[in-house]
Scaffold this active site. Structure first.
Site, PDB file in Angstrom:
ATOM      1  N   HIS A  59       8.946   0.203   4.964  1.00 15.43           N
ATOM      2  CA  HIS A  59       9.296  -1.056   4.280  1.00 15.43           C
ATOM      3  C   HIS A  59       8.681  -2.247   5.025  1.00 15.43           C
ATOM      4  O   HIS A  59       9.273  -2.795   5.956  1.00 15.43           O
ATOM      5  CB  HIS A  59      10.809  -1.202   4.187  1.00 15.43           C
ATOM      6  CG  HIS A  59      11.229  -2.290   3.246  1.00 15.43           C
ATOM      7  ND1 HIS A  59      12.314  -2.177   2.402  1.00 15.43           N
ATOM      8  CD2 HIS A  59      10.713  -3.518   3.004  1.00 15.43           C
ATOM      9  CE1 HIS A  59      12.434  -3.274   1.687  1.00 15.43           C
ATOM     10  NE2 HIS A  59      11.468  -4.126   2.047  1.00 15.43           N
ATOM     11  N   LEU A  62       2.997  -6.984   3.769  1.00 16.66           N
ATOM     12  CA  LEU A  62       1.747  -7.356   4.459  1.00 16.66           C
ATOM     13  C   LEU A  62       1.159  -8.668   3.940  1.00 16.66           C
ATOM     14  O   LEU A  62       0.233  -9.200   4.547  1.00 16.66           O
ATOM     15  CB  LEU A  62       0.720  -6.225   4.339  1.00 16.66           C
ATOM     16  CG  LEU A  62       1.089  -4.937   5.099  1.00 16.66           C
ATOM     17  CD1 LEU A  62       0.028  -3.861   4.849  1.00 16.66           C
ATOM     18  CD2 LEU A  62       1.243  -5.188   6.590  1.00 16.66           C
ATOM     19  N   ASN A  93       5.184  -7.029  -3.517  1.00 16.21           N
ATOM     20  CA  ASN A  93       5.379  -8.421  -3.951  1.00 16.21           C
ATOM     21  C   ASN A  93       4.368  -9.374  -3.326  1.00 16.21           C
ATOM     22  O   ASN A  93       4.713 -10.393  -2.737  1.00 16.21           O
ATOM     23  CB  ASN A  93       6.816  -8.886  -3.674  1.00 16.21           C
ATOM     24  CG  ASN A  93       7.170  -8.883  -2.199  1.00 16.21           C
ATOM     25  OD1 ASN A  93       6.574  -8.145  -1.424  1.00 16.21           O
ATOM     26  ND2 ASN A  93       8.126  -9.708  -1.807  1.00 16.21           N
ATOM     27  N   HIS A 231      16.892  -1.187   2.765  1.00 18.07           N
ATOM     28  CA  HIS A 231      17.736  -2.050   3.623  1.00 18.07           C
ATOM     29  C   HIS A 231      19.239  -2.067   3.279  1.00 18.07           C
ATOM     30  O   HIS A 231      19.815  -3.109   2.961  1.00 18.07           O
ATOM     31  CB  HIS A 231      17.203  -3.480   3.650  1.00 18.07           C
ATOM     32  CG  HIS A 231      16.759  -4.059   2.326  1.00 18.07           C
ATOM     33  ND1 HIS A 231      17.550  -4.058   1.211  1.00 18.07           N
ATOM     34  CD2 HIS A 231      15.602  -4.658   1.973  1.00 18.07           C
ATOM     35  CE1 HIS A 231      16.887  -4.634   0.223  1.00 18.07           C
ATOM     36  NE2 HIS A 231      15.698  -4.998   0.661  1.00 18.07           N
ATOM     37  N   ASN A 277      17.403 -11.258   3.314  1.00 19.27           N
ATOM     38  CA  ASN A 277      18.074 -10.719   2.144  1.00 19.27           C
ATOM     39  C   ASN A 277      17.833  -9.222   2.053  1.00 19.27           C
ATOM     40  O   ASN A 277      16.690  -8.810   1.905  1.00 19.27           O
ATOM     41  CB  ASN A 277      17.542 -11.430   0.891  1.00 19.27           C
ATOM     42  CG  ASN A 277      18.324 -11.029  -0.342  1.00 19.27           C
ATOM     43  OD1 ASN A 277      19.352 -10.371  -0.252  1.00 19.27           O
ATOM     44  ND2 ASN A 277      17.816 -11.413  -1.504  1.00 19.27           N
ATOM     45  N   ASP A 304      11.625  -3.849   7.189  1.00 15.82           N
ATOM     46  CA  ASP A 304      11.539  -4.936   6.203  1.00 15.82           C
ATOM     47  C   ASP A 304      10.809  -6.140   6.812  1.00 15.82           C
ATOM     48  O   ASP A 304      11.211  -7.299   6.625  1.00 15.82           O
ATOM     49  CB  ASP A 304      12.924  -5.339   5.668  1.00 15.82           C
ATOM     50  CG  ASP A 304      12.837  -6.158   4.384  1.00 15.82           C
ATOM     51  OD1 ASP A 304      11.715  -6.343   3.858  1.00 15.82           O
ATOM     52  OD2 ASP A 304      13.888  -6.630   3.905  1.00 15.82           O
TER      53      ASP A 304
END
Ligand SMILES: [Zn+2]
Ligand SMILES: [Zn+2]
Length: 421
Positions: A59, A62, A93, A231, A277, A304
């Site tokens: 997770h 980049l 994303n 997460h 988050n 993350d």
């Protein structure tokens, strides 16, 4: 790409290996594990160190294409190997998002050109991550994605999520969910609890994560799909995963180092490096996560890693973006904060991530790619964010003293990172 890794303690729980031996690498591939003299080859002395199959952070953001001022595939890959990771999974994303094969191809070719770590792209679930229609999942699979997710956003539409679970099964790929009911969490900037009340900040309740997870477990049972919780952060969510696993639901879960080391108390001075988050939760949630790591409810540790340009993180707490960097502190935090047998630690960082993402040829055996993470359990070190290889500096762990570190990373038989005391 020829090398002998000598005298290391070789630990590969997938094959019940835990012994001191040499690894012979030729042409980037493991040729043998045992003893012997190979006088013609360069030697890496791993005496006193742990030699593990490559660590895989499933997770990571980049930021390329689109937000190269925060991170690139090259700088993120460089931070990955400095953290002990031979491979990362890149979340979709970006700008534009990885929702079609041309972006997937771009990420793969750029990673081959510039990243010392292997990069496995994750494709979007929905077009433009808008949660309306499915992305070009089959075409992205052909191009090389390892899973699908709309991470950064949850998939609120249950019908779309059902179809994603069904469709991804054709390719045996995991569907990775950012569990958050965005109506329940709307406007929230931190965990809903005593600290949010005290600080006067809008909270995101644990229920926002748990209601989404509950829905997804129902849909995973319905479709018999392969579902992965990104997460995980609350006690209630951990209990749901434990219970679902006991019933045989195909579910896996990852936890981040910040969620098992920090609580929402870290927000008290409005430090934007404590804004992420899902948010940092209560001490009780942290205790539940540590238990879940120990008992196998949680399958993997993933960072993350979410770099943001310093100008954005310098905004006031309400307006700053969510997320922190994590690739270089993940292993050190796990070794320092968790009391785990080495076997379990390597399952969390290497064996299970590989199983979740279905990467083939992983592990320490003849014929596998020579991807190794080498760990010094005794190494005391202090994380200095100003020395980070990431292009961003948004870490809450600056100045933390840690014990245990990945001191070398080998990808395809090449030593791509080394930090010997
Ligand atoms: Zn997320
Ligand atoms: Zn993420």
């Amino acid at each position: 790409m020829n090398l002998v890794v000598k005298n290391g303690r070789i630990v590969d729980p997938s094959q019940s290996i835990d012994r001191v031996a040499d690894i012979l690498i030729r042409d980037g591939v493991i040729r043998s594990i045992g003893d012997g003299t190979f006088s013609d080859l360069p030697v890496f002395d791993a005496g006193g160190l742990i030699v593990a199959p490559g660590f895989f952070d499933i997770h990571v953001h980049l930021r390329e294409p689109g937000t190269e001022e925060a991170e690139t595939i090259a700088t993120g890959g460089s931070a990955a190997v400095a953290g002990g990771f031979t491979a990362v999974a890149a979340m979709p994303n970006t700008i534009p998002p990885n929702d079609n094969p041309s972006i997937t191809h771009y990420i793969i070719s750029e990673a081959r050109r510039s990243s010392p770590a292997r990069v496995f792209p994750v494709g979007a679930i929905s077009k433009e991550q808008r949660g309306e229609t499915l992305a070009e999942i089959g075409e992205m699979f052909e191009a090389g994605i390892a899973g699908i997710s709309d991470d950064g956003k949850p998939v609120m539409n249950a019908q779309l999520f059902r179809r994603a679970l069904e469709y991804a099964q054709m390719f045996d790929m995991p569907v990775i969910q950012h569990c958050e009911d965005s109506n329940l969490s709307k406007g929230g900037v931190m965990h809903e609890g005593i600290y949010s009340t005290r600080l006067g900040l809008k909270g995101m309740p644990a229920a926002a994560e748990e209601t989404m997870l509950s829905r997804d477990i129902t849909l995973t049972q319905l479709t018999r799909g392969k579902y992965h919780v990104a997460h995980i952060s609350t006690r209630g969510a951990v209990e749901m995963v434990r219970e679902a696993k006991a019933r045989g639901v195909r579910i896996s879960a990852e936890v981040t180092p910040h969620h098992f080391t920090l609580t929402d108390a870290a927000v008290a001075d409005y430090d934007t490096n404590a804004k992420m988050n899902p948010p940092l939760r209560s001490a009780d949630d942290v205790a539940a996560l540590v238990e879940a790591i120990e008992d196998g409810t949680v399958d993997a540790i993933a960072s993350d890693h979410a770099p943001h340009h310093i100008n954005l993180k310098m905004l006031e707490f309400d307006r700053a973006p969510f997320g922190i960097t994590g690739l270089e502190t993940s292993v050190g935090l796990a070794l320092t904060k968790l009391q785990l047998p080495m076997k379990r630690l390597i399952e969390l960082f290497s064996i299970n991530p590989q199983k979740i993402m279905k990467v083939k040829g992983w592990g320490l055996f003849e014929g596998s790619a020579a991807d190794l993470t080498i760990i010094d359990l005794k190494r005391n070190w202090t994380f200095d964010v100003h020395q980070s290889r990431s292009r961003s500096r948004n870490s809450p762990f600056h100045g933390w003293q840690l014990k245990g570190k990945a001191v070398a990373t080998i990808v395809g038989g090449r030593v791509v990172y080394e930090d010997r005391a």
